[in-house]
Enzyme design. Structure first.
Site, PDB file in Angstrom:
ATOM      1  N   ASP A   8       0.879  -1.165   0.000  1.00 49.32           N
ATOM      2  CA  ASP A   8       0.000   0.000   0.000  1.00 49.32           C
ATOM      3  C   ASP A   8       0.924   1.224   0.000  1.00 49.32           C
ATOM      4  O   ASP A   8       2.091   1.112   0.369  1.00 49.32           O
ATOM      5  CB  ASP A   8      -0.871  -0.044   1.262  1.00 49.32           C
ATOM      6  CG  ASP A   8      -1.619   1.250   1.506  1.00 49.32           C
ATOM      7  OD1 ASP A   8      -2.254   1.752   0.565  1.00 49.32           O
ATOM      8  OD2 ASP A   8      -1.566   1.753   2.645  1.00 49.32           O
ATOM      9  N   ASP A  10      -0.117   5.078   0.825  1.00 51.18           N
ATOM     10  CA  ASP A  10      -0.414   6.047   1.891  1.00 51.18           C
ATOM     11  C   ASP A  10      -0.416   5.361   3.252  1.00 51.18           C
ATOM     12  O   ASP A  10      -1.259   4.518   3.522  1.00 51.18           O
ATOM     13  CB  ASP A  10      -1.798   6.679   1.662  1.00 51.18           C
ATOM     14  CG  ASP A  10      -1.853   7.499   0.383  1.00 51.18           C
ATOM     15  OD1 ASP A  10      -0.886   8.216   0.110  1.00 51.18           O
ATOM     16  OD2 ASP A  10      -2.862   7.411  -0.325  1.00 51.18           O
TER      17      ASP A  10
HETATM   18  P1  B16 Z   1      -6.789  10.213  -4.027  1.00 55.16           P
HETATM   19  P2  B16 Z   1      -3.952   3.986  -0.515  1.00 55.16           P
HETATM   20  C1  B16 Z   1      -5.862   5.834  -0.576  1.00 55.16           C
HETATM   21  O1  B16 Z   1      -4.565   5.433  -0.843  1.00 55.16           O
HETATM   22  C2  B16 Z   1      -5.906   6.604   0.727  1.00 55.16           C
HETATM   23  O2  B16 Z   1      -5.651   5.736   1.821  1.00 55.16           O
HETATM   24  C3  B16 Z   1      -7.262   7.232   0.911  1.00 55.16           C
HETATM   25  O3  B16 Z   1      -7.291   7.983   2.101  1.00 55.16           O
HETATM   26  C4  B16 Z   1      -7.567   8.128  -0.294  1.00 55.16           C
HETATM   27  O4  B16 Z   1      -8.848   8.711  -0.180  1.00 55.16           O
HETATM   28  C5  B16 Z   1      -7.490   7.286  -1.554  1.00 55.16           C
HETATM   29  O5  B16 Z   1      -6.207   6.707  -1.650  1.00 55.16           O
HETATM   30  C6  B16 Z   1      -7.770   8.088  -2.807  1.00 55.16           C
HETATM   31  O6  B16 Z   1      -6.742   9.023  -2.961  1.00 55.16           O
HETATM   32  O7  B16 Z   1      -7.811  11.201  -3.545  1.00 55.16           O
HETATM   33  O8  B16 Z   1      -5.372  10.738  -3.997  1.00 55.16           O
HETATM   34  O9  B16 Z   1      -7.152   9.603  -5.355  1.00 55.16           O
HETATM   35  O10 B16 Z   1      -4.054   3.832   0.982  1.00 55.16           O
HETATM   36  O11 B16 Z   1      -4.749   2.985  -1.297  1.00 55.16           O
HETATM   37  O12 B16 Z   1      -2.534   4.116  -0.998  1.00 55.16           O
HETATM   38 MG    MG Z   2      -2.883   3.161   3.376  1.00 58.38          MG
END
Ligand code: B16
Ligand code: MG
Length: 219
Positions: A8, A10
């Site tokens: 992952d 984030d």
């Molecule tokens: P974006 P991951 C996710 O990333 C985040 O955990 C989540 O908080 C976020 O809303 C989502 O990506 C979408 O991100 O707005 O930048 O498209 O944890 O899957 O790396």
């Molecule tokens: Mg994450």
């Protein structure tokens, strides 16, 4: 007997989970909705529009806006988020991650990325990690966010890896569920990821030998 390790982004590779929270809190405040870090746990791994829905529900405002207005709000949150991303440098890779990646790669095991973030490429570039991953699943082509297994299965597929012989690493409950639904071995980074097959508190505790040991006992 391990085909691949899928990360992952984030909250595992770097602490952008906190930037997501700050950006959402800014938008929520403008709507008169209060969210805290506890509530934020529910947003981790959840797509931008689904996150917005959860926040509007929290403030009982889910019926107050049209789709166009919601898209505008989501875009606004993303602008806040992209402002934070400008600060990101290679120093922001979380402790232990570069060592872990090096140890995995030294055994010829491929590594992939399973982030539902549409900003994943920008983040990887800022961290100077874009060349490190053998395959990154494209969030733009994913129709269901975590806890659905789609993003992890797409990453395994792109790596030519069998999910049953692969490991996923996540900081979010929804992400652990997605890994388990993919039939992969789930490593959790955090404190309340009860469904993980192996759990550590922080990224600096991610030790490849220990993960392999836990994986061996799991088979
Ligand atoms: P974006 P991951 C996710 O990333 C985040 O955990 C989540 O908080 C976020 O809303 C989502 O990506 C979408 O991100 O707005 O930048 O498209 O944890 O899957 O790396
Ligand atoms: Mg994450």
């Amino acid at each position: 007997n391990i085909d691949a390790v899928v990360f992952d982004l984030d909250g595992v590779i770097t602490d952008t989970a906190h930037y997501h929270f700050l950006a959402w809190r800014q938008l929520a405040e403008e709507l008169g909705i209060v969210i805290d870090e506890v509530f934020n746990e529910r947003l981790k791994g959840v797509s931008r529009m689904d996150s917005l829905e959860l926040i509007l529900q929290e403030g009982n405002q889910q019926h107050n806006f049209s789709l166009a207005q919601k898209e505008e709000m989501a875009a606004k949150k993303n602008l806040h988020y992209c402002e934070f991303l400008k600060e990101l440098t290679p120093d922001d890779v979380l402790p232990g991650i570069l060592n872990l990646i090096a140890d995995i790669k030294s055994e010829g095991i491929s590594i992939g990325l399973a982030s539902v973030s549409k900003n994943a490429n920008t983040v990887l570039e800022a961290l100077e990690l874009q060349k490190v991953f053998d395959f990154c699943a494209d969030a733009a082509k994913i129709s269901k966010s975590k806890p659905d297994p789609e993003i992890f299965l797409t990453a395994c597929n792109g790596l030519g890896a069998l999910p049953q012989r692969s490991i996923g690493i996540e900081d979010a409950a929804a992400g652990i569920e997605a890994i388990k639904a993919s039939e992969m071995f789930a490593v959790g980074v955090g404190s309340s990821l009860h469904k993980a097959d192996y759990q550590v508190e922080n990224t600096d505790q991610l030790c490849w030998d220990k993960i392999k040991e836990a994986h061996k006992n799991w088979i």
